[in-house]
Design an enzyme around this catalytic site. Structure first.
Site, PDB file in Angstrom:
ATOM      1  N   HIS A  88      37.499  51.071  26.124  1.00 30.49           N
ATOM      2  CA  HIS A  88      37.107  51.862  27.385  1.00 30.49           C
ATOM      3  C   HIS A  88      38.644  52.100  28.098  1.00 30.49           C
ATOM      4  O   HIS A  88      38.499  52.767  28.840  1.00 30.49           O
ATOM      5  CB  HIS A  88      36.388  50.795  28.426  1.00 30.49           C
ATOM      6  CG  HIS A  88      37.308  49.315  28.929  1.00 30.49           C
ATOM      7  ND1 HIS A  88      37.200  48.234  28.407  1.00 30.49           N
ATOM      8  CD2 HIS A  88      37.944  49.345  29.962  1.00 30.49           C
ATOM      9  CE1 HIS A  88      37.660  47.411  29.060  1.00 30.49           C
ATOM     10  NE2 HIS A  88      38.390  48.066  30.050  1.00 30.49           N
ATOM     11  N   ASP A 119      33.765  48.010  22.080  1.00 36.79           N
ATOM     12  CA  ASP A 119      34.672  47.992  23.032  1.00 36.79           C
ATOM     13  C   ASP A 119      35.993  47.479  22.309  1.00 36.79           C
ATOM     14  O   ASP A 119      36.822  47.029  23.049  1.00 36.79           O
ATOM     15  CB  ASP A 119      34.439  47.375  24.342  1.00 36.79           C
ATOM     16  CG  ASP A 119      35.428  47.844  25.494  1.00 36.79           C
ATOM     17  OD1 ASP A 119      36.060  48.647  25.401  1.00 36.79           O
ATOM     18  OD2 ASP A 119      35.115  46.979  26.410  1.00 36.79           O
ATOM     19  N   SER A 198      42.201  43.835  30.486  1.00 35.30           N
ATOM     20  CA  SER A 198      41.497  44.515  29.417  1.00 35.30           C
ATOM     21  C   SER A 198      42.374  44.704  28.327  1.00 35.30           C
ATOM     22  O   SER A 198      43.540  45.448  28.221  1.00 35.30           O
ATOM     23  CB  SER A 198      41.003  45.952  29.718  1.00 35.30           C
ATOM     24  OG  SER A 198      39.869  45.744  30.551  1.00 35.30           O
TER      25      SER A 198
END
Length: 501
Positions: A88, A119, A198
């Protein structure tokens, strides 16, 4: 079709065994457990991503660029040293840079492989100066234990330098990955995971046990990590001859068999356990093998309990779909079932799920077809998201139901929607018919967008007749529509009448 669970969000800013599959081993003389201080932190990088997403309401143009930052880490992969991070973070990216810990220089990176459903993305840097003195982190070959201490390393909001937070493993189970609404194994930890984390590694004793990727909005101390079995699945697939293969799914609707009356009705004995098959997708890999009314009692000889779980050495119990998701595309699975009171054994080649309405459309140009001011496009959740974050309630109900519940069939590969009616004299009176599905063209059922383009191009009749849902229709004079199409495209600055391949 899976719907994104409320509250979950991705996190880009907006003594285990060594994995010995031939490419993921510790550096000579340095075991992960020996890595301390800078020896561990130097493998973590900050990722700078410029993203330009398509505008699905006007599919011939993009939205303004957005700039995001996140984290990643250097690891040895089947193709050599690479950076692992979240998909992402680099979805729809136009430009990516990375910066190593303790270094002020940014290096341009490229996305070499990515899998949106899990992801995970793999980046490469052409400049060899970046890799100098790199000491890659090593992926553990198993998931952590409950209550294990885990440290998350990355670049969250609140500062420019590297951040390390610690917590314990509080839960391990199937969770929805918000980026692409896929249900896969995930590790829940109570370490602080914030925007910018992330792609950062989740580390225990110098080993990487996962990648930070999302948290639960509005809740403190609930963060999620992609565990190493999922990462291994991605890396193994990237190394295969056919390239990345998606995660498998039986595409069946199941019901727990915890009620004694229900169990007796379907011929189950006291010692039997399993789940009832209610519905099977027409294009599923088990369509024609399993039948509605079968009781699935085992997968690869692992017994399925009446609540749909199987034994797991660490979590205790886990949904049997985890076993399915870890199979490779084309790999054979053994299915045990009860049919009409008798036990049967079946074999099936596993496959990735088929969607009538794609859950995500990252890194793909929107496909559309403009004819006489009528704009047609395949229905996707990306299209519905143009109605806002709460699209499940704000978008047209018919389209939402189609996206969430309808399945593809042999002669129905896509749901085509009339996305817009560009104002013009030939489209006058049709503006209120937007956001309706196209069912037929000149009496022929439309299978997908390419099929529609071919039908229109080969049409020799006097009229173009588009039959829509809700018993609506649009009729245009064919010759007049063809003559007006080019001027309509110029008026609305549309470079090409179609992007339907």
């Amino acid at each position: 079709m899976i719907r994104v669970a409320p509250g979950l969000r991705c996190l880009s800013l907006l003594g285990p065994r060594i994995w010995i599959r031939g490419y993921q081993t510790a550096s000579p003389g340095l075991l992960p457990g020996d890595r301390k201080g800078n020896g561990l932190l130097n493998a973590v990088v900050k990722v700078f991503s410029t993203q330009s997403t398509p505008d699905f309401s006007m599919p011939w143009q993009n939205k303004p660029h957005e700039y995001t930052t996140g984290s990643g880490f250097i690891s040895r992969t089947p193709v050599g040293l690479r950076i692992l991070t979240n998909a992402h973070l680099v979805a729809d990216t136009t430009f990516v840079q990375v910066r190593k810990h303790g270094n002020s220089e940014r290096f341009e990176a490229s996305v070499e492989a990515l899998a949106h459903e899990c992801d995970v993305a793999m980046l490469n840097v052409e400049d060899q100066k970046f890799w100098a003195n790199s000491d890659p982190l090593v992926l553990a070959d198993e998931i952590p234990q409950l209550q294990d201490n885990i440290s998350v390393i990355g670049y969250p909001t609140g500062g420019e330098n590297l951040s390390v937070t610690s917590g314990v493993v509080s839960r391990i189970e199937m969770q929805q990955y918000t980026h692409a609404a896929t249900s896969l194994l995930a590790v829940q930890i109570d370490a602080a995971i914030n925007s910018g984390n992330s792609g950062g590694p989740a580390v225990k004793d110098g080993w990487v046990y996962g990648i930070a990727f999302q948290n639960l909005a509005g809740a403190d101390g609930i963060g999620f990590v992609i565990p190493t079995p999922v990462i291994h699945h991605f890396l193994d697939s990237v190394n295969s001859k056919s390239g990345y293969q998606r995660f498998c799914d039986l595409e069946v609707k199941c019901q727990d068999m915890e009620n004694d009356h229900l169990r007796e009705y379907y011929g189950m004995k006291a010692h039997d356990s399993g789940v009832l098959i209610n519905k099977i997708a027409p294009l599923s890999s088990v369509s024609g093998l399993l039948k509605p009314g079968d009781v699935l009692i085992s997968f690869d000889d692992v017994a399925i309990a009446n609540d749909g779980t199987v034994d797991h050495p660490i979590t205790g119990r886990i949904n049997f779909q985890h076993l399915v998701s870890m199979k490779k595309v084309g790999e054979i699975a053994m299915l045990g079932a009860i049919r009409d009171g008798k036990k049967i054994k079946l074999t099936a080649a596993m496959a990735a799920p088929n969607y009538l309405v794609p859950v995500h459309s990252f890194d793909r140009d929107p496909r559309y077809f403009v004819m006489g001011g009528l704009v047609f496009t395949p229905l996707s959740q990306a299209f519905l998201q143009e109605y806002g974050e709460d699209w499940a309630n704000s978008a047209p109900r018919r389209l939402v139901n189609t996206a969430l519940y309808d399945l593809p069939k042999k002669n129905l590969k896509e749901a085509i929607v009339l996305a817009d009616v560009l104002p013009h004299s030939i489209t006058a009176g049709y503006q209120k018919l937007v956001d309706l599905r196209l069912l037929k063209f000149n009496g022929v059922e439309v299978q997908d967008l390419s099929h529609l383009v071919k039908l229109v191009q080969k049409s020799t009749g006097r009229f173009f007749r588009f039959e829509l849902e809700d018993d609506r229709e649009i009729v245009l004079l064919a010759d007049k529509t063809r003559r007006a199409s080019q001027s309509i495209l110029r008026r609305y600055r549309i470079q090409a009448p179609q992007y339907a391949l």
